[in-house]
Write a protein that holds these residues in place. Sequence first.
Motif, PDB file in Angstrom:
ATOM      1  N   ARG A 191       2.323   1.283 -10.064  1.00 53.39           N
ATOM      2  CA  ARG A 191       2.944   2.266  -9.164  1.00 53.39           C
ATOM      3  C   ARG A 191       1.985   2.681  -8.049  1.00 53.39           C
ATOM      4  NH1 ARG A 191       4.839   7.184 -11.619  1.00 53.39           N
ATOM      5  NH2 ARG A 191       6.465   7.291 -10.054  1.00 53.39           N
ATOM      6  N   PRO A 192       1.590   1.742  -7.180  1.00 54.28           N
ATOM      7  CA  PRO A 192       0.687   2.069  -6.076  1.00 54.28           C
ATOM      8  C   PRO A 192       1.393   2.943  -5.032  1.00 54.28           C
ATOM      9  CG  PRO A 192       1.490  -0.170  -5.852  1.00 54.28           C
ATOM     10  CD  PRO A 192       1.970   0.324  -7.191  1.00 54.28           C
ATOM     11  N   VAL A 193       0.791   4.078  -4.674  1.00 48.16           N
ATOM     12  CA  VAL A 193       1.424   5.025  -3.750  1.00 48.16           C
ATOM     13  C   VAL A 193       0.670   5.143  -2.429  1.00 48.16           C
ATOM     14  CG1 VAL A 193       2.491   6.363  -5.599  1.00 48.16           C
ATOM     15  CG2 VAL A 193       0.198   6.990  -4.801  1.00 48.16           C
ATOM     16  N   HIS A 194      -0.543   4.599  -2.355  1.00 49.24           N
ATOM     17  CA  HIS A 194      -1.317   4.684  -1.115  1.00 49.24           C
ATOM     18  C   HIS A 194      -2.305   3.524  -1.072  1.00 49.24           C
ATOM     19  CE1 HIS A 194      -4.538   6.132   1.636  1.00 49.24           C
ATOM     20  NE2 HIS A 194      -3.521   6.650   2.291  1.00 49.24           N
ATOM     21  N   THR A 195      -2.486   2.968   0.134  1.00 50.34           N
ATOM     22  CA  THR A 195      -3.403   1.845   0.319  1.00 50.34           C
ATOM     23  C   THR A 195      -4.295   2.116   1.521  1.00 50.34           C
ATOM     24  OG1 THR A 195      -1.744   0.324  -0.583  1.00 50.34           O
ATOM     25  CG2 THR A 195      -3.571  -0.653   0.639  1.00 50.34           C
ATOM     26  N   LEU A 196      -5.588   1.851   1.361  1.00 48.98           N
ATOM     27  CA  LEU A 196      -6.565   1.974   2.441  1.00 48.98           C
ATOM     28  C   LEU A 196      -7.206   0.618   2.662  1.00 48.98           C
ATOM     29  CD1 LEU A 196      -8.544   3.643   4.315  1.00 48.98           C
ATOM     30  CD2 LEU A 196     -10.002   3.865   2.294  1.00 48.98           C
ATOM     31  N   ILE A 197      -7.285   0.171   3.920  1.00 51.06           N
ATOM     32  CA  ILE A 197      -7.959  -1.077   4.261  1.00 51.06           C
ATOM     33  C   ILE A 197      -9.066  -0.758   5.253  1.00 51.06           C
ATOM     34  CG2 ILE A 197      -7.712  -3.389   5.226  1.00 51.06           C
ATOM     35  CD1 ILE A 197      -4.829  -3.410   4.359  1.00 51.06           C
ATOM     36  N   HIS A 198     -10.308  -1.051   4.862  1.00 50.64           N
ATOM     37  CA  HIS A 198     -11.446  -0.714   5.713  1.00 50.64           C
ATOM     38  C   HIS A 198     -12.669  -1.521   5.274  1.00 50.64           C
ATOM     39  CE1 HIS A 198     -13.615   1.793   8.556  1.00 50.64           C
ATOM     40  NE2 HIS A 198     -14.575   1.974   7.654  1.00 50.64           N
ATOM     41  N   ASP A 199     -13.541  -1.822   6.236  1.00 49.50           N
ATOM     42  CA  ASP A 199     -14.799  -2.505   5.934  1.00 49.50           C
ATOM     43  C   ASP A 199     -15.808  -1.451   5.477  1.00 49.50           C
ATOM     44  OD1 ASP A 199     -17.037  -4.064   5.740  1.00 49.50           O
ATOM     45  OD2 ASP A 199     -17.139  -4.608   7.872  1.00 49.50           O
ATOM     46  N   LEU A 200     -15.829  -1.192   4.184  1.00 48.14           N
ATOM     47  CA  LEU A 200     -16.622  -0.090   3.644  1.00 48.14           C
ATOM     48  C   LEU A 200     -18.118  -0.385   3.646  1.00 48.14           C
ATOM     49  CD1 LEU A 200     -14.268   0.766   0.657  1.00 48.14           C
ATOM     50  CD2 LEU A 200     -14.631   2.174   2.695  1.00 48.14           C
ATOM     51  N   GLY A 218       6.972  -0.923  -6.983  1.00 50.38           N
ATOM     52  CA  GLY A 218       7.478  -1.479  -8.240  1.00 50.38           C
ATOM     53  C   GLY A 218       8.602  -0.640  -8.790  1.00 50.38           C
ATOM     54  N   ILE A 219       8.279   0.448  -9.471  1.00 52.39           N
ATOM     55  CA  ILE A 219       9.281   1.361 -10.024  1.00 52.39           C
ATOM     56  C   ILE A 219       9.004   2.757  -9.468  1.00 52.39           C
ATOM     57  CG2 ILE A 219      10.229   2.384 -12.127  1.00 52.39           C
ATOM     58  CD1 ILE A 219       9.403  -0.144 -13.607  1.00 52.39           C
ATOM     59  N   LEU A 220      10.004   3.383  -8.860  1.00 54.48           N
ATOM     60  CA  LEU A 220       9.807   4.690  -8.243  1.00 54.48           C
ATOM     61  C   LEU A 220       9.600   5.785  -9.285  1.00 54.48           C
ATOM     62  CD1 LEU A 220       9.841   6.497  -5.654  1.00 54.48           C
ATOM     63  CD2 LEU A 220      12.290   6.806  -6.098  1.00 54.48           C
ATOM     64  N   ASN A 251      11.422  -3.936  -3.329  1.00 58.26           N
ATOM     65  CA  ASN A 251      11.495  -2.562  -3.839  1.00 58.26           C
ATOM     66  C   ASN A 251      10.677  -1.625  -2.966  1.00 58.26           C
ATOM     67  OD1 ASN A 251       8.726  -2.538  -4.963  1.00 58.26           O
ATOM     68  ND2 ASN A 251       9.554  -3.959  -6.477  1.00 58.26           N
ATOM     69  N   GLY A 252      10.586  -0.366  -3.388  1.00 56.74           N
ATOM     70  CA  GLY A 252      10.108   0.702  -2.529  1.00 56.74           C
ATOM     71  C   GLY A 252       8.779   0.452  -1.828  1.00 56.74           C
ATOM     72  N   ILE A 253       8.764   0.687  -0.522  1.00 60.83           N
ATOM     73  CA  ILE A 253       7.575   0.506   0.310  1.00 60.83           C
ATOM     74  C   ILE A 253       6.754   1.791   0.299  1.00 60.83           C
ATOM     75  CG2 ILE A 253       6.724  -0.076   2.608  1.00 60.83           C
ATOM     76  CD1 ILE A 253       8.309  -2.335   1.363  1.00 60.83           C
ATOM     77  N   THR A 254       5.448   1.681   0.040  1.00 59.16           N
ATOM     78  CA  THR A 254       4.592   2.863   0.093  1.00 59.16           C
ATOM     79  C   THR A 254       3.484   2.749   1.130  1.00 59.16           C
ATOM     80  OG1 THR A 254       3.231   1.995  -1.712  1.00 59.16           O
ATOM     81  CG2 THR A 254       5.027   3.502  -2.308  1.00 59.16           C
ATOM     82  N   SER A 255       3.281   1.557   1.678  1.00 59.55           N
ATOM     83  CA  SER A 255       2.239   1.409   2.696  1.00 59.55           C
ATOM     84  C   SER A 255       2.535   0.196   3.561  1.00 59.55           C
ATOM     85  CB  SER A 255       0.862   1.262   2.036  1.00 59.55           C
ATOM     86  OG  SER A 255      -0.143   1.027   3.012  1.00 59.55           O
ATOM     87  N   ILE A 256       2.331   0.364   4.884  1.00 59.30           N
ATOM     88  CA  ILE A 256       2.412  -0.744   5.837  1.00 59.30           C
ATOM     89  C   ILE A 256       1.218  -0.582   6.776  1.00 59.30           C
ATOM     90  CG2 ILE A 256       3.774  -1.923   7.600  1.00 59.30           C
ATOM     91  CD1 ILE A 256       6.248  -0.461   6.439  1.00 59.30           C
ATOM     92  N   ILE A 257       0.309  -1.538   6.738  1.00 59.62           N
ATOM     93  CA  ILE A 257      -0.902  -1.459   7.555  1.00 59.62           C
ATOM     94  C   ILE A 257      -1.014  -2.735   8.375  1.00 59.62           C
ATOM     95  CG2 ILE A 257      -3.419  -1.261   7.537  1.00 59.62           C
ATOM     96  CD1 ILE A 257      -3.154   0.155   4.823  1.00 59.62           C
ATOM     97  N   GLU A 258      -1.141  -2.575   9.698  1.00 65.07           N
ATOM     98  CA  GLU A 258      -1.285  -3.735  10.567  1.00 65.07           C
ATOM     99  C   GLU A 258      -2.760  -3.962  10.898  1.00 65.07           C
ATOM    100  OE1 GLU A 258       0.175  -5.471  14.913  1.00 65.07           O
ATOM    101  OE2 GLU A 258       1.014  -3.603  14.127  1.00 65.07           O
TER     102      GLU A 258
END
Length: 505
Positions: free
Chosen positions: A233-242, A203-205, A185-192
Amino acid sequence: MLRKRIYFICLTMLIISCSSKKKEKKEVALYNTHCASCHIAPAIEDLPRNIWEDEILPEMGARLGIRENGYSPYAGLPFGEQSAIIESGIYPSKPLMPLEDWALLKKYILSLAPDTLQNDGIKLSEELTQFTPNPISLDQTKGTLFTFMEYNEAKYKLVIGDLSGGIAAYDFSSKEIVPMGGFGNGITSIIEKEGTNFITTIGILNQSDMVNGRIFSAHNGSIKPVINDVFHRPVHTLIHDLDKNGTEEIVVSEFGNLTGQLSILVKNEQGQYQKRILLNKPGSLRVIHRDMDKDGKEDLIVLSGQGDEGITIFYQENDLAFRAEKVISYSPVYGSSWFDLVDYDNDGDDDIIIVNGDNADKSYVHKPYHGMRIHINNGKNEFSEEYFYPLNGATRVVSNDFDKDGDLDFGLLSTFPDYENHPELSFVYLENTDSKSYSFKAFTFTDSNLGKWFLMDTGDIDNDGDEDIILSSFTYPFTPAPTDLAKFWIKKNVDIMVLKNNLEQ
């Protein structure tokens, strides 16, 4: 006799006046109590009377346990959705206020609501010449449903994800598109990260209180969830060593609907992610990490919509413990959509650029308070709004010195413009002509009507030394649009619009 009559009339008027003021005070108190208990009370004049009467008040009544005229918040919803909403406890089974008070409150609101909104803030624009539009069709499939788009500077490719869960990469030089997998289903984030892709699915738009968003890791053909938990309904993802301990955390904006949250995934000693809740409210939209108080620790700057709108800074204290401080607040009808952190005035601290314009809810109407706002930091993370550019339905902003004259220019995208009267205002380029006086020159381009723009990014896609702007289309019919224009989008089949910067020619 005349004197007694005058005295009686004056006394009667005084009694009526006092009674009227007392009544008005009660009405105002009811409004402030029940409309500002969890967010800023919207100005009554910010919505027309018909929307208050037909949409807002029935919903408001239901949240107070009052059902009128057959209104039901569960009408037309599948059983699973109804169950999720009932479990949330948003709609009480019994009235939370006397019915006579509810009648008084409704009458008060409808007496002040205007018939229509005055939308005189449309600013004249010129034809865009600094950028050359280049429409691109990536495939023969009619319609475009991209839910994620980001330009990968390192690989010179545009990474896209769609509503069905498909992922692909587009090479602008070879004009080839390479599929990268599917995720349901719908992609909201792709982080390499170091050869591993982290993919978030919504999940559900549409608005939903069912929770089935996921985050996957994909490496060398192996795909697995990073955690067994599902997300709302996650719309944004951040990946970082905080916390700078060598292990990256994952911050998830779970926009949700009636419920939602901001969450953080932290690895334990066994290398497994565990979920913590940072904010137990719906509406989280985007997170940026920055050391806002200059104490050497990474903080989180969060934009929220869906009721309690605005910017909250989560100051990191110790070991990923955060202290939340709301620094910018908006009325819940503003529709906050996106933000950027920039040092607009070159004084060494971060200012905040916000666009308000989400219009896919119960209050659909063109709103004069939609647009871009510049909030200037006084050095103490106290922000004042210094500039407003009105733009119906503004949903994205990019900031850059596109013309390389030493100040910041802006690209604005509107997913909800006035297609009937100003379809060209689905994209506006603001050239900064005097930074100190906040003077901008607005430009649009004729071919902006080739797509229903939804996402925007920047990048030097032709490697000529200047920043280009990329728009992606989303033809999903979630708001009204002229039938002829909707057919035109399908016929032209434009997936991507590249605005090529002509500066270095």
